[in-house]
Write a protein that holds these residues in place. Structure first.
Motif, PDB file in Angstrom:
ATOM      1  N   SER A  20      89.005  76.954  52.189  1.00  0.00           N
ATOM      2  CA  SER A  20      88.160  75.571  52.239  1.00  0.00           C
ATOM      3  C   SER A  20      87.888  75.215  50.435  1.00  0.00           C
ATOM      4  N   ALA A  46      81.531  66.229  59.583  1.00  0.00           N
ATOM      5  CA  ALA A  46      81.546  66.965  61.058  1.00  0.00           C
ATOM      6  C   ALA A  46      81.906  68.251  59.999  1.00  0.00           C
ATOM      7  N   GLU A  47      81.003  69.320  60.939  1.00  0.00           N
ATOM      8  CA  GLU A  47      81.701  71.353  61.249  1.00  0.00           C
ATOM      9  C   GLU A  47      82.908  71.171  60.965  1.00  0.00           C
ATOM     10  N   ALA A  48      83.979  70.733  61.990  1.00  0.00           N
ATOM     11  CA  ALA A  48      84.825  71.385  62.088  1.00  0.00           C
ATOM     12  C   ALA A  48      85.712  70.840  60.983  1.00  0.00           C
ATOM     13  N   GLU A  49      85.374  69.395  59.942  1.00  0.00           N
ATOM     14  CA  GLU A  49      86.688  69.109  59.163  1.00  0.00           C
ATOM     15  C   GLU A  49      85.730  70.107  57.603  1.00  0.00           C
ATOM     16  N   THR A  51      86.180  73.244  57.224  1.00  0.00           N
ATOM     17  CA  THR A  51      86.822  74.568  57.739  1.00  0.00           C
ATOM     18  C   THR A  51      88.391  73.888  57.262  1.00  0.00           C
ATOM     19  N   SER A  53      90.227  72.801  54.771  1.00  0.00           N
ATOM     20  CA  SER A  53      90.422  71.385  54.076  1.00  0.00           C
ATOM     21  C   SER A  53      89.492  71.086  52.614  1.00  0.00           C
ATOM     22  N   THR A  66      92.795  67.812  55.973  1.00  0.00           N
ATOM     23  CA  THR A  66      92.923  68.697  56.259  1.00  0.00           C
ATOM     24  C   THR A  66      94.228  69.338  55.877  1.00  0.00           C
TER      25      THR A  66
END
Length: 69
Positions: A20, A46-49, A51, A53, A66
């Motif tokens: 990232s 969001a935390e998932a975004e 990674t 990215s 992403t």
């Protein structure tokens, strides 16, 4: 995490080749402006975004690119 605009260049740093990159586009680059930008990033993305990215944070918006699936 960087202020360096070169890291936002997808030709040199393609999203699929790094974990990232967070590019901060704040001016002036004071501690207060940086803290405000990071606070917005952590509260709006969001935390998932975070990674795999490229995330560009400026005064008015946050852009997230992403890794293609």
């Amino acid at each position: 995490m960087t202020f360096d605009e070169d890291f936002a260049d997808g030709r040199s740093f393609p999203v699929q080749r790094h974990h990232s990159i967070v590019r901060l586009r704040v001016w002036p680059t004071t501690i207060e402006e940086t803290k405000q930008a990071l606070g917005r990033l952590l509260s709006e993305v969001a935390e998932a975004e975070l990674t795999a990215s490229l995330i560009i944070v400026d005064r008015s918006r946050i852009r997230v690119r992403t890794r293609p699936k």
